[in-house]
Design a protein around this motif. Structure first.
Motif, PDB file in Angstrom:
ATOM      1  N   GLN A   1      30.800 -73.767  51.725  1.00 43.79           N
ATOM      2  CA  GLN A   1      30.845 -75.041  52.362  1.00 43.79           C
ATOM      3  C   GLN A   1      31.941 -75.410  52.874  1.00 43.79           C
ATOM      4  O   GLN A   1      33.186 -74.523  52.590  1.00 43.79           O
ATOM      5  N   THR A   2      32.268 -76.348  53.744  1.00 37.19           N
ATOM      6  CA  THR A   2      33.608 -76.630  54.480  1.00 37.19           C
ATOM      7  C   THR A   2      34.165 -77.536  53.892  1.00 37.19           C
ATOM      8  O   THR A   2      33.731 -78.818  53.974  1.00 37.19           O
ATOM      9  N   TRP A   3      35.265 -77.388  53.289  1.00 35.39           N
ATOM     10  CA  TRP A   3      35.962 -78.579  52.389  1.00 35.39           C
ATOM     11  C   TRP A   3      37.366 -79.099  53.013  1.00 35.39           C
ATOM     12  O   TRP A   3      37.971 -78.296  53.926  1.00 35.39           O
ATOM     13  N   THR A   4      37.503 -80.153  53.018  1.00 30.68           N
ATOM     14  CA  THR A   4      38.692 -80.988  53.454  1.00 30.68           C
ATOM     15  C   THR A   4      39.317 -81.580  52.125  1.00 30.68           C
ATOM     16  O   THR A   4      38.956 -82.171  51.257  1.00 30.68           O
ATOM     17  N   GLY A   5      40.820 -81.276  52.224  1.00 33.74           N
ATOM     18  CA  GLY A   5      41.647 -81.795  51.133  1.00 33.74           C
ATOM     19  C   GLY A   5      43.192 -81.495  51.418  1.00 33.74           C
ATOM     20  O   GLY A   5      43.501 -81.140  52.474  1.00 33.74           O
TER      21      GLY A   5
ATOM     22  N   ASP B   1      44.897 -71.880  50.940  1.00 30.66           N
ATOM     23  CA  ASP B   1      43.495 -72.574  51.105  1.00 30.66           C
ATOM     24  C   ASP B   1      43.102 -73.114  49.732  1.00 30.66           C
ATOM     25  O   ASP B   1      42.003 -73.897  49.603  1.00 30.66           O
ATOM     26  N   ALA B   2      43.888 -72.963  48.732  1.00 30.71           N
ATOM     27  CA  ALA B   2      43.680 -73.747  47.509  1.00 30.71           C
ATOM     28  C   ALA B   2      43.703 -75.286  47.572  1.00 30.71           C
ATOM     29  O   ALA B   2      44.872 -75.633  47.638  1.00 30.71           O
ATOM     30  N   LEU B   3      42.633 -75.951  47.412  1.00 26.88           N
ATOM     31  CA  LEU B   3      42.473 -77.580  47.779  1.00 26.88           C
ATOM     32  C   LEU B   3      42.228 -78.365  46.467  1.00 26.88           C
ATOM     33  O   LEU B   3      41.404 -77.835  45.675  1.00 26.88           O
ATOM     34  N   LEU B   4      42.909 -79.511  46.661  1.00 24.45           N
ATOM     35  CA  LEU B   4      42.160 -80.754  46.055  1.00 24.45           C
ATOM     36  C   LEU B   4      41.284 -81.125  46.904  1.00 24.45           C
ATOM     37  O   LEU B   4      41.761 -82.075  47.791  1.00 24.45           O
ATOM     38  N   ALA B   5      40.055 -80.984  46.982  1.00 31.22           N
ATOM     39  CA  ALA B   5      39.064 -81.440  48.072  1.00 31.22           C
ATOM     40  C   ALA B   5      38.633 -82.829  47.745  1.00 31.22           C
ATOM     41  O   ALA B   5      38.380 -83.210  46.854  1.00 31.22           O
ATOM     42  N   LEU B   6      38.785 -83.533  48.935  1.00 29.98           N
ATOM     43  CA  LEU B   6      38.093 -84.890  49.103  1.00 29.98           C
ATOM     44  C   LEU B   6      36.758 -85.112  49.820  1.00 29.98           C
ATOM     45  O   LEU B   6      35.935 -85.911  49.372  1.00 29.98           O
ATOM     46  N   ARG B   7      36.795 -84.148  50.686  1.00 29.27           N
ATOM     47  CA  ARG B   7      35.477 -84.207  51.500  1.00 29.27           C
ATOM     48  C   ARG B   7      34.881 -82.802  51.747  1.00 29.27           C
ATOM     49  O   ARG B   7      35.276 -81.807  51.409  1.00 29.27           O
TER      50      ARG B   7
ATOM     51  N   GLY C   1      31.809 -84.219  42.765  1.00 23.55           N
ATOM     52  CA  GLY C   1      32.951 -84.441  42.029  1.00 23.55           C
ATOM     53  C   GLY C   1      33.898 -85.405  42.639  1.00 23.55           C
ATOM     54  O   GLY C   1      35.055 -85.575  42.464  1.00 23.55           O
ATOM     55  N   PHE C   2      33.107 -86.640  43.542  1.00 18.60           N
ATOM     56  CA  PHE C   2      33.847 -87.668  43.790  1.00 18.60           C
ATOM     57  C   PHE C   2      34.847 -88.274  42.663  1.00 18.60           C
ATOM     58  O   PHE C   2      34.098 -88.425  41.512  1.00 18.60           O
ATOM     59  N   PRO C   3      35.964 -88.760  42.819  1.00 17.08           N
ATOM     60  CA  PRO C   3      36.780 -88.908  44.097  1.00 17.08           C
ATOM     61  C   PRO C   3      37.274 -87.470  44.592  1.00 17.08           C
ATOM     62  O   PRO C   3      37.688 -87.364  45.777  1.00 17.08           O
ATOM     63  N   ALA C   4      37.585 -86.493  43.697  1.00 21.92           N
ATOM     64  CA  ALA C   4      38.046 -85.367  44.255  1.00 21.92           C
ATOM     65  C   ALA C   4      37.860 -84.174  43.252  1.00 21.92           C
ATOM     66  O   ALA C   4      37.456 -84.225  42.158  1.00 21.92           O
ATOM     67  N   ARG C   5      37.801 -82.850  43.812  1.00 19.78           N
ATOM     68  CA  ARG C   5      37.456 -81.783  42.961  1.00 19.78           C
ATOM     69  C   ARG C   5      38.432 -80.600  43.467  1.00 19.78           C
ATOM     70  O   ARG C   5      39.058 -80.705  44.711  1.00 19.78           O
ATOM     71  N   ILE C   6      38.508 -79.442  42.566  1.00 14.88           N
ATOM     72  CA  ILE C   6      39.312 -78.429  42.887  1.00 14.88           C
ATOM     73  C   ILE C   6      38.555 -77.358  43.498  1.00 14.88           C
ATOM     74  O   ILE C   6      37.214 -77.314  43.153  1.00 14.88           O
ATOM     75  N   VAL C   7      38.758 -76.701  44.801  1.00 13.76           N
ATOM     76  CA  VAL C   7      38.335 -75.602  45.213  1.00 13.76           C
ATOM     77  C   VAL C   7      39.344 -74.638  45.388  1.00 13.76           C
ATOM     78  O   VAL C   7      40.224 -75.050  46.319  1.00 13.76           O
ATOM     79  N   VAL C   8      39.258 -73.308  44.930  1.00 11.46           N
ATOM     80  CA  VAL C   8      40.058 -72.404  45.035  1.00 11.46           C
ATOM     81  C   VAL C   8      39.243 -70.846  45.647  1.00 11.46           C
ATOM     82  O   VAL C   8      38.576 -70.599  45.055  1.00 11.46           O
ATOM     83  N   PRO C   9      40.166 -70.327  46.462  1.00  7.14           N
ATOM     84  CA  PRO C   9      39.340 -69.000  46.738  1.00  7.14           C
ATOM     85  C   PRO C   9      39.024 -67.981  45.583  1.00  7.14           C
ATOM     86  O   PRO C   9      40.106 -67.792  44.607  1.00  7.14           O
TER      87      PRO C   9
END
Lengths: 432, 150
Positions: free
Chosen positions: A342-346, A388-394, A405-413
């Protein structure tokens, strides 16, 4: 039924007495059984099983700190930081572990079928060493079936067995490794003899009409009173291969995005979400918001992200959203073998570390506002600092849904999904 | 070398079990370990071998120009394999954890499995019909005597 050359080791009297008392065991009479068929199936497993074992063991490394079971003594794996590149690494290793494990099930069943005459061979042993080898074969078959059954139940979320899947699957894996190595060492000469006893090329051209029972009556695998053939050897191999293809066809969908996902007709990951609306949040969930037991109010306006490091910073969601400018396509890959990209923004985690006053942390502890065994995860320096390791919000241009995971989640390669903490409450960066 | 390899195998197994020696669920793990072997070697294998023997005997009694036996074997084995592997979903076991994890119910699995079984049966029957037609339009050898049913 006695074959020539049947000599007994110590205590010979016991084995002879046993021989005279054969219980009414079934006699297996298929004419296509024999050293060649068993060797071909054995060769497939000899190539495939080590891959399943190694990718399974890698999962423990990928999990990172505080794995389950924690204390495994000498059966610890070489410690190294799980890489963050390529991003699809865990998707590949764990997808391979589960898919190949599934695909090999028909081969395992066929292999066990092919050696069924040994199961009912009488007497069951001709020497003490024979008896010990039979115990190790029990360990091999038992651990193989145990790993298959617990693995199958785990990917279908059926915990009927009532023990820790992680502990049992890990212990079972080592029993299997030990027994497999012993079996391969002891039976490799038989495997070679079996493979050489027939030509694969000839067998692939031999139809049913020309199929004859194996003449090697010295082998315990060959029936002494075979039934007329009803399938050729190539037909038997095609049947096993067809079984593996069927399983592959019913499973590969769980690693595919788009319409092909639904080909996993009988697995949980053949579907996305109950809504199945095709929207930005319509991809598989591995723990629902409802199951997390989090009070919905805790993810609302009162939610704050706490960053700890050289200093403590509290940020509300709108402050984070204003800074969330990094967008990247990354996979979520789960220990159950399914995955999705998926495409994550954070916000890059390294920016958050800098905000907390520790731009070069040695690790970070992420905590969820959820309570439970998977509510905290430690990230390595490499995982925190990867751009690219994110705290993703969107995700896919929309706010994360509560299930994602709203409000925020971790996404790490390349990080296993279970460690990509959802409903993040705090991140504590640690420095040297 | 054989004794050394066997002892090493037993040692690895024994050592691996010490990981869960303090686990109160250890007896359950051992029970499942033995149960899967007994269920396979003592129930599943004799059961499908016996069923196959009966199928072969039945098809031998009804001599057909094109042998029927593998047209039964293939779809039945396919159906059995899918049932065996994906049993929890098909019989709806573990629904609560399944729902908590995925947000989905287990409703589609039984229907999907039945569709799969029907599809495999239909394909096998179609292939059989084509083979019979190619073999001369008549599947039964009419002069086979009293072996065939009425």
């Amino acid at each position: 039924m006695t074959r020539t050359g049947a000599r007994y080791g110590w205590p010979a009297g016991l084995w002879r007495a046993l021989e005279r008392r054969r219980p009414p065991l079934p006699r297996y009479r298929s004419p296509v059984r024999g050293p060649w068929l068993t060797a071909v199936l054995g060769l497939v497993l000899l190539v495939g099983m080590p891959v399943v074992v190694l990718t399974g063991l890698l999962d423990r490394v990928a999990y990172g700190s505080a794995p389950i079971p924690a204390d495994v003594g000498l059966l610890q794996l070489p410690p190294f930081d799980w890489p963050t590149s390529p991003a699809w690494l865990f998707r590949l290793t764990q997808g391979t572990h589960v898919l190949l494990g599934l695909v090999l099930v028909p081969v395992v069943l066929a292999k066990l079928w092919s050696v069924a005459p040994k199961l009912t061979a009488w007497p069951p042993a001709r020497s003490l060493l024979d008896a010990v080898e039979r115990v190790t074969v029990l360990l091999l078959v038992g651990s193989a079936l145990f790993e298959i059954v617990t693995g199958l139940l785990n990917i279908q979320y059926d915990y009927v067995f009532g023990f820790s899947f992680y502990a049992a699957h890990y212990v079972g894996a080592w029993v299997f490794i030990g027994a497999l190595v012993a079996h391969v060492v002891l039976r490799f000469p038989a495997l070679r003899r079996g493979l050489r006893s027939r030509s694969l090329r000839v067998e692939l051209r031999t139809p049913l009409a020309a199929t004859a029972p194996d003449p090697d009556v010295e082998s315990e695998l060959v029936a002494t009173d075979p039934l007329p053939p009803t399938i050729s050897r190539r037909g038997a191999l095609a049947l096993v291969g067809g079984g593996s293809l069927l399983v592959a066809g019913l499973s590969v969908g769980q690693v595919l995005d788009g319409p092909l996902r639904s080909t996993a007709l009988l697995l949980p990951r053949g579907r996305t979400t109950a809504a199945a609306d095709g929207g930005p949040n319509d991809f598989p969930v591995n723990r629902t918001f409802a199951a997390s037991g989090i009070d919905p109010a805790a993810t609302g306006a009162a939610w704050r992200l706490e960053l700890a490091g050289a200093r403590t910073v509290l940020l509300d969601r709108s402050a984070l959203a204003a800074m969330a400018r990094h967008t990247v396509a990354l996979p979520i890959a789960c220990v159950e073998g399914w995955s999705t990209e998926q495409t994550w923004t954070g916000l890059p985690l390294r920016d958050l570390a800098a905000l907390a006053g520790l731009p070069s942390p040695t690790s970070a502890l992420v905590r969820s506002i959820e309570q439970g065994p998977f509510a905290a995860a430690e990230l390595t320096a490499g995982q925190v600092l990867h751009p690219d390791a994110l705290l993703a919000l969107r995700v896919n241009g929309a706010d994360l849904s509560p299930d994602h995971g709203f409000p925020a989640r971790i996404v790490v390669p390349a990080l296993p999904g279970v460690r990509c903490t959802k409903w993040v409450g705090s991140i504590a960066f640690r420095g040297a | 070398m054989r004794p050394a390899v066997l002892v090493l195998c037993l040692a690895v197994s024994g050592y691996a079990v010490t990981i869960v020696l303090d686990d109160p669920a250890l007896p359950r793990m051992l029970l499942w370990f033995l149960a899967v072997v007994v269920l396979h070697d003592g129930v599943l294998l004799p059961l499908y071998s016996g069923a196959d023997r009966a199928l072969v005997r039945l098809s031998a009694a009804r001599r057909t120009r094109v042998p029927l036996v593998n047209h039964v074997r293939v779809p039945v084995l396919g159906a059995g394999l899918a049932l065996l592997l994906f049993l929890p979903g098909i019989i709806g076991q573990g629904g609560d954890v399944h729902l908590g994890a995925t947000g989905l119910d287990q409703r589609p699995y039984l229907g999907n499995w039945l569709l799969l079984v029907a599809a495999m049966g239909a394909v096998s029957a179609t292939v059989y019909a084509v083979r019979v037609l190619r073999a001369g339009g008549c599947s039964r050898i009419d002069r086979s005597g009293p072996a065939g049913p009425p």
